[in-house]
Structure formats: C-alpha cells, structure tokens
Scaffold this active site. Sequence first.
Site, PDB file in Angstrom:
ATOM      1  N   SER A  12       0.828  -1.222   0.018  1.00  0.00           N
ATOM      2  CA  SER A  12       0.078  -0.030  -0.033  1.00  0.00           C
ATOM      3  C   SER A  12       1.012   1.072   0.104  1.00  0.00           C
ATOM      4  CB  SER A  12      -1.048  -0.102   1.040  1.00  0.00           C
ATOM      5  OG  SER A  12      -1.478   1.241   1.426  1.00  0.00           O
ATOM      6  N   HIS A  37      -1.201  -0.924  -4.326  1.00  0.00           N
ATOM      7  CA  HIS A  37      -2.547  -0.632  -3.749  1.00  0.00           C
ATOM      8  C   HIS A  37      -2.505   0.957  -3.283  1.00  0.00           C
ATOM      9  CE1 HIS A  37      -5.927  -1.977  -1.146  1.00  0.00           C
ATOM     10  NE2 HIS A  37      -5.595  -1.102  -0.495  1.00  0.00           N
ATOM     11  N   ASP A  39      -4.738   3.619  -1.708  1.00  0.00           N
ATOM     12  CA  ASP A  39      -5.799   4.100  -0.932  1.00  0.00           C
ATOM     13  C   ASP A  39      -6.374   5.398  -1.072  1.00  0.00           C
ATOM     14  OD1 ASP A  39      -6.109   1.674   0.896  1.00  0.00           O
ATOM     15  OD2 ASP A  39      -4.039   2.071   1.389  1.00  0.00           O
ATOM     16  N   MET A  41      -8.967   8.404  -0.259  1.00  0.00           N
ATOM     17  CA  MET A  41     -10.087   8.851   0.814  1.00  0.00           C
ATOM     18  C   MET A  41     -10.586  10.079   0.562  1.00  0.00           C
ATOM     19  SD  MET A  41      -7.562   7.551   3.917  1.00  0.00           S
ATOM     20  CE  MET A  41      -6.506   5.861   3.754  1.00  0.00           C
ATOM     21  N   HIS A  70      -8.283   1.260  -4.055  1.00  0.00           N
ATOM     22  CA  HIS A  70      -9.210   0.991  -3.127  1.00  0.00           C
ATOM     23  C   HIS A  70      -9.940   2.356  -2.867  1.00  0.00           C
ATOM     24  CE1 HIS A  70      -9.772  -0.242   1.491  1.00  0.00           C
ATOM     25  NE2 HIS A  70     -10.810  -0.133   0.719  1.00  0.00           N
ATOM     26  N   MET A  72     -11.999   4.401  -0.881  1.00  0.00           N
ATOM     27  CA  MET A  72     -12.975   4.720   0.412  1.00  0.00           C
ATOM     28  C   MET A  72     -13.510   6.023   0.372  1.00  0.00           C
ATOM     29  SD  MET A  72      -9.773   3.159   2.960  1.00  0.00           S
ATOM     30  CE  MET A  72      -8.648   3.257   1.493  1.00  0.00           C
ATOM     31  N   MET A 141     -11.531  -6.161   4.875  1.00  0.00           N
ATOM     32  CA  MET A 141     -10.860  -4.943   5.596  1.00  0.00           C
ATOM     33  C   MET A 141     -10.883  -5.683   6.836  1.00  0.00           C
ATOM     34  SD  MET A 141     -10.224  -2.290   3.983  1.00  0.00           S
ATOM     35  CE  MET A 141      -8.851  -1.737   5.283  1.00  0.00           C
ATOM     36  N   GLY A 146      -9.051   3.750   6.832  1.00  0.00           N
ATOM     37  CA  GLY A 146      -8.881   5.280   7.038  1.00  0.00           C
ATOM     38  C   GLY A 146      -7.418   5.590   7.451  1.00  0.00           C
ATOM     39  N   PHE A 147      -6.766   4.802   7.868  1.00  0.00           N
ATOM     40  CA  PHE A 147      -5.371   4.690   8.445  1.00  0.00           C
ATOM     41  C   PHE A 147      -4.670   3.287   8.295  1.00  0.00           C
ATOM     42  CE2 PHE A 147      -8.350   7.345  10.827  1.00  0.00           C
ATOM     43  CZ  PHE A 147      -7.876   8.625  10.675  1.00  0.00           C
ATOM     44  N   GLY A 148      -3.236   3.664   8.024  1.00  0.00           N
ATOM     45  CA  GLY A 148      -2.203   2.766   7.953  1.00  0.00           C
ATOM     46  C   GLY A 148      -1.718   2.435   9.474  1.00  0.00           C
ATOM     47  N   ASP A 179      -6.857  -6.653   3.829  1.00  0.00           N
ATOM     48  CA  ASP A 179      -6.117  -5.266   3.882  1.00  0.00           C
ATOM     49  C   ASP A 179      -6.258  -4.837   5.494  1.00  0.00           C
ATOM     50  OD1 ASP A 179      -5.171  -2.852   3.391  1.00  0.00           O
ATOM     51  OD2 ASP A 179      -6.975  -2.106   2.114  1.00  0.00           O
ATOM     52  N   GLY A 180      -4.950  -4.788   5.912  1.00  0.00           N
ATOM     53  CA  GLY A 180      -5.089  -4.092   7.171  1.00  0.00           C
ATOM     54  C   GLY A 180      -4.552  -4.986   8.171  1.00  0.00           C
ATOM     55  N   GLY A 181      -3.224  -4.360   8.785  1.00  0.00           N
ATOM     56  CA  GLY A 181      -2.421  -4.974   9.878  1.00  0.00           C
ATOM     57  C   GLY A 181      -1.703  -6.244   9.478  1.00  0.00           C
ATOM     58  N   GLY A 201       0.970  -2.495   4.045  1.00  0.00           N
ATOM     59  CA  GLY A 201       1.487  -0.947   3.965  1.00  0.00           C
ATOM     60  C   GLY A 201       2.706  -0.916   5.124  1.00  0.00           C
ATOM     61  N   SER A 202       2.475  -0.617   6.214  1.00  0.00           N
ATOM     62  CA  SER A 202       3.570  -0.402   6.981  1.00  0.00           C
ATOM     63  C   SER A 202       4.665  -1.513   7.230  1.00  0.00           C
ATOM     64  CB  SER A 202       3.077   0.028   8.611  1.00  0.00           C
ATOM     65  OG  SER A 202       2.047  -0.595   8.931  1.00  0.00           O
TER      66      SER A 202
HETATM   67  C1  DX5 Z   1      -6.669   1.319   5.386  1.00  0.00           C
HETATM   68  C2  DX5 Z   1      -6.167   1.137   4.078  1.00  0.00           C
HETATM   69  C3  DX5 Z   1      -5.080   0.113   3.944  1.00  0.00           C
HETATM   70  C4  DX5 Z   1      -3.610   0.604   4.676  1.00  0.00           C
HETATM   71  C5  DX5 Z   1      -2.835  -0.732   5.173  1.00  0.00           C
HETATM   72  O1  DX5 Z   1      -7.693   2.231   5.361  1.00  0.00           O
HETATM   73  O2  DX5 Z   1      -6.972   0.508   3.263  1.00  0.00           O
HETATM   74  O3  DX5 Z   1      -4.689  -0.364   2.711  1.00  0.00           O
HETATM   75  O4  DX5 Z   1      -2.843   1.447   3.995  1.00  0.00           O
HETATM   76  O5  DX5 Z   1      -1.930  -0.239   6.057  1.00  0.00           O
HETATM   77  P1  DX5 Z   1      -1.170  -1.385   6.741  1.00  0.00           P
HETATM   78  O6  DX5 Z   1      -0.776  -2.512   6.174  1.00  0.00           O
HETATM   79  O7  DX5 Z   1      -0.019  -0.383   7.615  1.00  0.00           O
HETATM   80  O8  DX5 Z   1      -2.260  -1.829   7.988  1.00  0.00           O
HETATM   81 ZN    ZN Z   2      -6.571  -0.285   1.346  1.00  0.00          ZN
END
Ligand code: DX5
Ligand code: ZN
Length: 220
Positions: A12, A37, A39, A41, A70, A72, A141, A146-148, A179-181, A201-202
């Site tokens: 991401s 990917h 994101d 928003m 993606h 949002m 999800m 909304g946040f990484g 997607d996420g964590g 992402g992170s």
């Molecule tokens: C959250 C995004 C994700 C996010 C994932 O709203 O849709 O794609 O960037 O980030 P990580 O992998 O750090 O959870």
């Molecule tokens: Zn995403």
Amino acid sequence: MSVNRKIQIAPSLLAANFGNLEKDIQMLNESEADFIHLDIMDGVFVPNISFGFPVLEFVNKLSKKSLDAHLMIVDPGKFVNEVKAIGAEIMTVHYEACPHLDRTIHQIKEAGMKAGVSLNPHTPVHLLEEVINDIDLLLIMSVNPGFGNQKFIPYSLDKVRQLKELIVRKGAKTVIEVDGGVNLEIGKLLVDAGADILVAGSFVFKSADPKQTISALKNL
Ligand code: DX5
Ligand code: ZN
C-alpha cells in the site's frame, strides 16, 4: 494446511514516503510485488484524506506494476472514468458506500476494469450471497479503514474462511484480498484461510529492507 500456490502481494502506497514517491515506486518496480495498492480517501466515508487523481496520474506514469485502487469514498460510481484514466486494473468500492452496488459493479466492468467490493470489519460476508458471482475481487478490511499501521482485527480471519466457503459453494471466480495489519505471521494465517492477495503498508515500508520483506510475504 499448507497451500501450493503463490500469494499475490499489493504493497500500500499510503505508507510510502510522499516526499520521494518516485524512489519508493522504483523500489516496488524492482520488487516481487504484484500490484501497487492505492488508498483513495475522501474525509467523508472515512475520517481521513489521502491523495487524489493528479498524484495518481504520476504514480501510473512511473509504475510498472498493476494498480489496485481501493476507494474509501462515498458514491464511488461517480469516479469510474477517473479511476480508469489513472490506469487501474482493479477498482474496489465499499459495500457500505454503494446503495446500488449491482449497478456500480457493472459500470466498473463496462469501463474495462476488474470490479472489487470491500467489506468493513463489521459487515457480514453473507450479504454478498446474491452478487458474489459478479465480483472479480472481494476485499476484506481487517482494520477499520482510514489509516495505516493499525492492529489486525482477529475475527477477520473467520470472515476470510466464510468468504472462501461462499465462493466455492456458488462456483464463483472471485479472488480474496485482505487489507490491514498484515505481517508475516498474520499473512500465513490468511493464506491458509483462503486469501489470494495480501495488502501490506507499514510492514513493508517501515521494514529495513522493503524489497526483501515483499519477497518474504510472497513466499508465505
Ligand atoms: C486502510 C487502508 C490500508 C492501509 C494498510 O484504510 O485501506 O490499505 O494502507 O496499511 P497497513 O498494512 O499498515 O495496516
Ligand atoms: Zn486499502
């Protein structure tokens, strides 16, 4: 259970260095990533704003990877042409943002993209019973969007299993993206539960060697 197929990886861009996107896209081009990917928003559907189409046009010019968008945002059907114009292969909209989901799915396909639908953590999988055969990709999800850099919500794993069961039962060709964590440990559980594509992402961008981290995820 171990799975004899390669998982696809979609890093991401939200976790990249926006001060030097070109360098991070170059890194992704040289990596084993399958997608980038994106994101997108709007500060309405989710409590955050990321980047918009002018930035993504530039990403498209630099990227050698397929783009996985993606959205949002509320009313994503209004932006099918813009998403197509930034070169996206997949356009994913949120179930919760589409009162006329069937129409939106067909608009995306008519524009020549793969249609993805995303479910927020609290949205149950069984709501897809009628439309699953029309959906190319289903994005689970595993954090509130909304946040990484948030923590994986454990019950998401069971949603992946339920979704896999629904896809098999309906004879659908839908691929499952999560997607996420995501990290290596969670990624392994997700692959075994039936995931086909992992977004990270992170975990990728904050690691000492992002290219190597992508390879490690790819070889789960
Ligand atoms: C959250 C995004 C994700 C996010 C994932 O709203 O849709 O794609 O960037 O980030 P990580 O992998 O750090 O959870
Ligand atoms: Zn995403």
